[in-house]
Design a protein around this motif. Sequence first.
Motif, short mmCIF file in Angstrom:
data_model
loop_
_atom_site.label_atom_id
_atom_site.label_comp_id
_atom_site.label_asym_id
_atom_site.label_seq_id
_atom_site.Cartn_x
_atom_site.Cartn_y
_atom_site.Cartn_z
N LEU A 1 0.86 -1.20 0.10
CA LEU A 1 -0.14 -0.06 0.06
C LEU A 1 0.78 1.27 -0.01
N MET A 2 1.81 1.29 0.74
CA MET A 2 2.81 2.45 0.72
C MET A 2 3.30 2.65 -0.35
N VAL A 3 4.18 1.65 -0.89
CA VAL A 3 4.49 1.70 -2.51
C VAL A 3 3.69 2.27 -3.41
N GLY A 4 2.49 1.50 -3.35
CA GLY A 4 1.54 1.86 -4.35
C GLY A 4 0.96 3.46 -4.14
N SER A 5 0.89 3.74 -3.10
CA SER A 5 0.62 5.12 -2.77
C SER A 5 1.51 6.25 -3.48
N LEU A 6 2.78 5.62 -3.18
CA LEU A 6 3.80 6.70 -3.91
C LEU A 6 3.65 6.96 -5.16
#
Lengths: 336, 435
Positions: free
Chosen positions: A313-318
């Motif tokens: 999720l964190m990478v995706g939101s980047l």
Amino acid sequence: MLYVVILFLFAAITLYFLLGGADFGAGIIELFTSTDNKHRTRKTMYQAIGPIWEANHMWLIITVVVLFVGFPVIYSEMCTYLHIPLLILLLGIIARGTAFTFRNYDAIKDENTQNFYNHMFVYSSFVTPLFLGIIAGSALSGQIDPTAKTFAGAYIFSWFNWFSVSVGFFTVALCGFLAAIYIVGESKEIADTKRYIKKAKIMNVAAVICGALVFTAAYFENVHLANWIFGNKIGVTVVVLATLSLVWLWMIISAQKNRQWIRLLAAFQVSMILIAVGHTRFPRFIIFKDGSSMSLLTDHASGKTIDDLAIGLMVGSLFILPALGYLYYSFQKKER
Amino acid sequence: MDDFIAARSQMALSLGFHIIYSCIGMVMPVFMAISHYKWIKTKDPIYKNITIAWSKGVAIFFATGAVSGTMLSFELGLLWPTFMKHAGPIFGMPFSLEGTAFFIEAIALGFFLYGWNKLNTWFHWVTGVVVGVSGIASGILVVSANAWMNSPSGFDYVDGKYTNIDPVKAMFNAAWFSESLHMTIAAFSATGFAVAGIHALMIYRKRNIQFHTKSFKIAIIFGATAAILQPLSGDISAKDAAKRQPAKLAAMEAYFHTQEYAPLVIGGIPDTATKKVNYGLEIPGLLSFLVHDNFKTPVNGLDKIPVKDQPPVAITHYAFQIMVGIGTLMMFIGIIYFIALFKKKSWFNKAWFLKLFIVATPAGFIALEAGWTVTEVGRQPWIIQGVMRTSEAVTKMPGIQYTFYLFTFIYFTLSVFVIFLLKRQIQMVPELYDR
């Protein structure tokens, strides 16, 4: 890492409510617009949401994915006992998404088919948030009864009750309110602006009435809503902030000032309502009739899954957030 | 109708339709980007018109693909809550990444569709490319989730409990590569042939010949190349199935008795009672060769699989025959195209040549549906191969038959609408793009 996942879950729900909600609201506004103005309203709405509407609905996908990966037991219980309202929600989503696209991409714009798409669009824009609200109301209010012996007891009265339905109508009114406020910022002529402000006022009043309905229904169905929200400091603070922001919003509107501010204030106000409800029920996500519940803090997937999901999720939101921000920015800028 | 059968039918129906929408939705943007590139480079307005016309198709298919995909993400839970309760945390990784890819696709599509005359030319072009790339990435991710159901990994299953879960390992399960490769190539060949076929029909009817000729060429180059490559990827997939899902392979081939010099059965009507294939053409040793690279080594037949673990043989066998048969024909049509392109330019104007492609319009999608049937029906009775039975996964809510009827109605209506819209798009080509 569990808290990161929960944070994303709440963020996705809130964003879906705000962005997807404003989107549904566009249809609701269209539904309640007089025939003379329908065409103009539709055009303004289309320019406002055309480029961004698909992206707005992706937050629902994120919500569902986070639920079934991170909280599979909660997801499967919801899918079992709220099967019917989820199904109707899906029908609404299908009808709405396709109608919106079809009416813009039909190469021949004859009146009959356009009317058909319009009807499909406005009614599904109404039904979808209604059932979103119903689902939320049912999950959080302790109406789901896994021990029920009859079909109706297990699969119908879990959601078809005064409280859940009034939460549904409250949601519809909020969506209409969000859309009206959003579109005030899009209109280019004074007459239109005035019309949309009037719509926003009506939706605001409707939301207050539906809100009162929710509290009344809660009282009769033994849902201790008032106690949940006003029984703790955060709940009270949030409600006070929401009310203040609403007053401020109307002051700005009547003074005809900054249009971006009113959007932010409306979004803030609605988020406060979500926080008030979310905070008081946290970490419970589904509450059953016998008082037992499923909790985000205990009924989650194993550690490795949560960690990987959080990283994903964190990478995706980047990737997503800057792109999404630039999308909104580009089409805001170009409209001026 | 039995609830279990209703749930399976509903899932099959939903996936069967979604697969068409999403394949077109992931391949069309690639065609669109190629044509867009040609417009930027050559400034030939026909390419701009093609790009715009195709982008409308992309918008329609993206919307239907997105809503049917949203439906599926709920249907997994609505119909198979027990499956999702256990499988969700294990095979959820590709779904969460797919969520990201899908999101980016939606954002890029917003830029692309509304960006004409508003964005920098190359930025605009790149957004179109991003639509295609993220669409294909979504497809690969979803298929690797399905591959996990065929070759579960990334967890230990002890005493009915799922422990030691590793979602990354589950995502890169043994089947992910072969299955994703096969599916992606299938998407290109099916969409390529379908798009080319429609444009061939318009050329045949002598409508806007330049417009349709250029469109035809872009689509068929992809379609033909993919069709020629597909048998190779099919071979990898079949070897893979032989290794991990011998029951599926045996059902595909309607191969009942384990033997040396295992024959390949072409066509025929399998009879599970007598364990024979009637009227089939047997080529001795070929199955052994395809699986083991030599003609002698025995291949495990259905007799090695307990009856309760066997998939429905007839459906799997027929579906496999249809897929391979049509796939082979498409490969030949692909070869014919390249012969025409490099050696026999005169064929392009021949009626038989155009008719060939017109007839082949639905071929790829029929093969694709058949292939999907092979992989799903061939896995039965398991929902997670060797771990969970499909019958254990189904929802306890009764009355699923009614939701099945409802979904059948919806998907058919939706498809009628899409065909209606495409027809009107094509009908309006002369008026919209002939300036």
